[in-house]
Write a protein that holds these residues in place. Structure first.
Motif, PDB file in Angstrom:
ATOM      1  N   LYS A  94     -30.699 -23.876 -99.711  1.00 27.63           N
ATOM      2  CA  LYS A  94     -30.484 -25.194-100.317  1.00 27.63           C
ATOM      3  C   LYS A  94     -31.822 -25.875-100.585  1.00 27.63           C
ATOM      4  CE  LYS A  94     -28.762 -29.784 -98.987  1.00 27.63           C
ATOM      5  NZ  LYS A  94     -30.072 -30.413 -98.756  1.00 27.63           N
ATOM      6  N   GLY A  95     -31.972 -26.357-101.808  1.00 27.04           N
ATOM      7  CA  GLY A  95     -33.144 -27.142-102.166  1.00 27.04           C
ATOM      8  C   GLY A  95     -32.780 -28.599-102.281  1.00 27.04           C
ATOM      9  N   LEU A  96     -33.146 -29.217-103.405  1.00 25.36           N
ATOM     10  CA  LEU A  96     -32.947 -30.650-103.601  1.00 25.36           C
ATOM     11  C   LEU A  96     -31.572 -30.935-104.203  1.00 25.36           C
ATOM     12  CD1 LEU A  96     -34.559 -33.303-103.263  1.00 25.36           C
ATOM     13  CD2 LEU A  96     -35.213 -33.103-105.663  1.00 25.36           C
ATOM     14  N   LEU A  97     -30.540 -30.678-103.435  1.00 30.19           N
ATOM     15  CA  LEU A  97     -29.168 -30.983-103.852  1.00 30.19           C
ATOM     16  C   LEU A  97     -28.328 -31.216-102.617  1.00 30.19           C
ATOM     17  CD1 LEU A  97     -27.302 -27.760-105.090  1.00 30.19           C
ATOM     18  CD2 LEU A  97     -29.195 -27.745-103.508  1.00 30.19           C
ATOM     19  N   ASP A  98     -27.214 -31.911-102.794  1.00 29.58           N
ATOM     20  CA  ASP A  98     -26.333 -32.182-101.663  1.00 29.58           C
ATOM     21  C   ASP A  98     -25.709 -30.889-101.164  1.00 29.58           C
ATOM     22  OD1 ASP A  98     -26.801 -34.909-101.708  1.00 29.58           O
ATOM     23  OD2 ASP A  98     -25.137 -35.309-103.087  1.00 29.58           O
ATOM     24  N   THR A  99     -25.521 -30.824 -99.867  1.00 24.45           N
ATOM     25  CA  THR A  99     -24.970 -29.615 -99.244  1.00 24.45           C
ATOM     26  C   THR A  99     -23.619 -29.238 -99.835  1.00 24.45           C
ATOM     27  OG1 THR A  99     -26.126 -30.103 -97.176  1.00 24.45           O
ATOM     28  CG2 THR A  99     -24.264 -28.586 -97.052  1.00 24.45           C
ATOM     29  N   TYR A 100     -22.769 -30.246-100.081  1.00 23.39           N
ATOM     30  CA  TYR A 100     -21.415 -29.944-100.550  1.00 23.39           C
ATOM     31  C   TYR A 100     -21.432 -29.260-101.917  1.00 23.39           C
ATOM     32  CZ  TYR A 100     -21.089 -33.699-104.038  1.00 23.39           C
ATOM     33  OH  TYR A 100     -21.274 -34.477-105.156  1.00 23.39           O
ATOM     34  N   ILE A 101     -22.423 -29.567-102.744  1.00 25.17           N
ATOM     35  CA  ILE A 101     -22.512 -28.930-104.065  1.00 25.17           C
ATOM     36  C   ILE A 101     -22.753 -27.437-103.907  1.00 25.17           C
ATOM     37  CG2 ILE A 101     -23.856 -28.778-106.202  1.00 25.17           C
ATOM     38  CD1 ILE A 101     -24.423 -31.750-105.977  1.00 25.17           C
ATOM     39  N   LEU A 102     -23.671 -27.076-103.036  1.00 26.76           N
ATOM     40  CA  LEU A 102     -23.964 -25.662-102.820  1.00 26.76           C
ATOM     41  C   LEU A 102     -22.798 -24.943-102.161  1.00 26.76           C
ATOM     42  CD1 LEU A 102     -25.882 -23.269-102.915  1.00 26.76           C
ATOM     43  CD2 LEU A 102     -26.876 -24.055-100.755  1.00 26.76           C
ATOM     44  N   LEU A 103     -22.235 -25.540-101.122  1.00 26.43           N
ATOM     45  CA  LEU A 103     -21.155 -24.872-100.387  1.00 26.43           C
ATOM     46  C   LEU A 103     -19.888 -24.734-101.229  1.00 26.43           C
ATOM     47  CD1 LEU A 103     -21.545 -26.240 -96.755  1.00 26.43           C
ATOM     48  CD2 LEU A 103     -22.518 -24.199 -97.813  1.00 26.43           C
TER      49      LEU A 103
END
Length: 298
Positions: free
Chosen positions: A97-106
């Motif tokens: 994960k970089g510069l984004l909210d965790t929920y977006i990646l998950l």
């Protein structure tokens, strides 16, 4: 058996560099950790995001992008999708994960069409090197699952066991934490712990519970309380009943016991590295190394 976080770095350097897909890589702290991991020979990164911003940050940090693959993304969701697709398509071994909210990646990790979903549960595993403890300690789940039921706790344990096996622990000792070691109908944590201790996790795994924190980490406490245990004072994995307990223990180890740490999300087809801005640079590097170690042991 790996007993120090530096040993993880040394171990992953001895194998081929693992491909790391970094979603929304336009973050200076994440990029510095990735650049350092590359220099250590831990990973071969693929940076996904706004290439112009990534380049600006790399120049500011004095780092070269010449040998690093860059993938342009239209926005944060596109960045997460492309990172996950690289892993699911076999072009990368794990994701960060970089510069984004965790929920977006998950959300993309769990996408049924192209994600990394399994029949397991995603859970957070922290690995601590505590000056007052004789080996590495795995703590789960203080980061994702708020109040898991007993079936979810079983999956959380199995996720942690995969991480423990990557650390080359021959006999994995697990403690299911509660406020007391006796089963009480008034305390669901004790009931769940007892149920979990009676399940089969395969060879060379011992799960005990309920255990109070002192009984888990101190054989002297077990002797004083005349508590018979196969794991007291030698626990490898500590399973907490709720996120508050895990969060509290973990931050206490970090801020009051000067523990070094690494964190990872388990339960997908590949490990997911999530770092906090509050994490030290050292912790970020260790987290990448832990992800690489687990990915190399699939």
């Amino acid at each position: 058996m790996i007993k120090k976080l530096d040993e993880i770095v040394k171990k992953v350097k001895s194998v081929s560099s693992m491909k790391l897909a970094v979603a929304a890589a336009e973050d200076s702290e994440v990029l510095q950790a990735v650049f350092d991991a590359k220099k250590e020979g831990i990973v071969d990164p693929v940076l996904i995001g706004d290439i112009e911003k990534i380049t600006e940050i790399a120049n500011y940090l004095g780092e070269s992008l010449d040998e690093i693959k860059l993938v342009q993304a239209d926005d944060l969701i596109d960045s997460a999708q492309k990172a996950v697709k690289l892993v699911s398509g076999g072009e990368a071994d794990f994701v960060m994960k970089g510069l984004l909210d965790t929920y977006i990646l998950l959300k993309e990790v769990l996408n049924k069409e192209y994600g990394l979903r399994t029949d397991s549960l995603l859970s957070h595993v922290m690995l601590y090197e505590v000056p007052t403890y004789h080996k590495l300690l795995l703590l789960t789940d203080g980061g994702m699952n708020i109040a898991p039921d007993v079936n979810q706790k079983e999956k959380i344990i199995k996720n942690a066991l995969k991480a423990a096996k990557a650390l080359e622990i021959e006999k994995i000792k697990v403690a299911c934490i509660a406020a007391k070691e006796k089963v009480s109908e008034k305390m669901i944590a004790t009931i769940d712990a007892k149920v979990l201790s009676e399940k089969d996790y395969g060879e060379n795994v011992v799960v005990e519970g309920p255990l109070a924190f002192d009984l888990a980490v101190s054989s002297d406490a077990a002797k004083i309380k005349k508590f018979e245990s196969k794991v007291s004072g030698d626990v490898d994995v500590m399973v907490v009943p709720t996120i508050e307990v895990g969060n509290g223990i973990g931050k206490s180890l970090t801020y009051m016991a000067n523990a070094k740490s690494a964190g990872i999300i388990m339960g997908a087809k590949a490990p997911v590295v999530l770092v906090s801005r509050a994490d030290t640079h050292e912790s970020k590097l260790y987290s990448i190394a832990l992800g690489a170690l687990i990915a190399s042991n699939k």
